[in-house]
Scaffold this active site. Sequence first.
Site, PDB file in Angstrom:
ATOM      1  N   ASN A 134       0.821  -1.220   0.000  1.00 31.57           N
ATOM      2  CA  ASN A 134       0.000   0.000   0.000  1.00 31.57           C
ATOM      3  C   ASN A 134       0.853   1.268   0.000  1.00 31.57           C
ATOM      4  OD1 ASN A 134       1.026   0.112   2.578  1.00 31.57           O
ATOM      5  ND2 ASN A 134      -0.944   0.045   3.640  1.00 31.57           N
ATOM      6  N   GLU A 141       1.495   4.261   7.428  1.00 25.30           N
ATOM      7  CA  GLU A 141       0.434   3.841   6.518  1.00 25.30           C
ATOM      8  C   GLU A 141      -0.081   5.039   5.707  1.00 25.30           C
ATOM      9  OE1 GLU A 141       0.282   0.800   6.180  1.00 25.30           O
ATOM     10  OE2 GLU A 141      -0.468  -0.344   7.882  1.00 25.30           O
TER      11      GLU A 141
END
Length: 257
Positions: A134, A141
């Site tokens: 990702n 993140e």
Amino acid sequence: MKILIHPDAERAADCVAELIAARLRTEPATNLGLATGGTMEAVYARLIAAYRGGQVSFAGATSFNLDEYVGLPPDHPCSYWRYMREHLFDHVDLTDTHLPHGDAADAEVEAARYEAAIVAAGDIGLQLLGLGANGHIGFNEPTSSLSSLTRIKTLTRSTREANARYFERFEDVPRHAITMGIGTIMRADEVVLLAYGAGKVDAVAAMIEGPVSAACPASVLQMHRKVTVVIDEAAAKGLKLRAYYDEVHPDGGEALL
Ligand code: F6R
């Protein structure tokens, strides 16, 4: 960004191990920023072989790992402390090693202590990075602040699923980690990122050729002065400027100029 594309994962890992060994030879007192995960196992195996062959020593170096799961003590079989002992620390002459303590009574205090320890050591000389599917670096993140410091991050479900292979059950994968921030990583003198396999193709393309955006945290590396991205053919498939990278560094080799 220096983009080195190798025919396969083995050659890409050879290249990264050599970049680390070369830095230690010219600057034995380097602060190494280290990563965990499947990608790095081949790199550490090569560094252990080089150490045993007398081609590299870590004796003057200090290491700081990127991250650790909140809640896992250093001796937990799935902790990154344990990973590092098994894959590197127990086999080479690196003794000044640091990772966040996942079992600290107060994880926020521990994160601040870890950031301060990195600053006190003079920041990272060479930062080794893997790449999340990702686009994460460390456990920063998507939507992480691009200037963040070491802190607690909530892991995405996809990251927990990707790392579930190390745990007995998916539910056992911690929900939080202490991770160096993106700002912490960006202070490193030099960054070497390794990614291989088809699973990283979208993240590699977004990191190198996409806009700089917290949607793909690794894209911030476009703003760093000294980054080497080492990838294999499979991970390079989504790159639009592939012919240019091949022209500058044929077969992942050094620059022509
Ligand atoms: C590990 C880390 C992560 C991994 C990334 C890729 O310390 O910070 O960013 O580098 O999740 O993991 P693998 O190599 O398992 O695909």
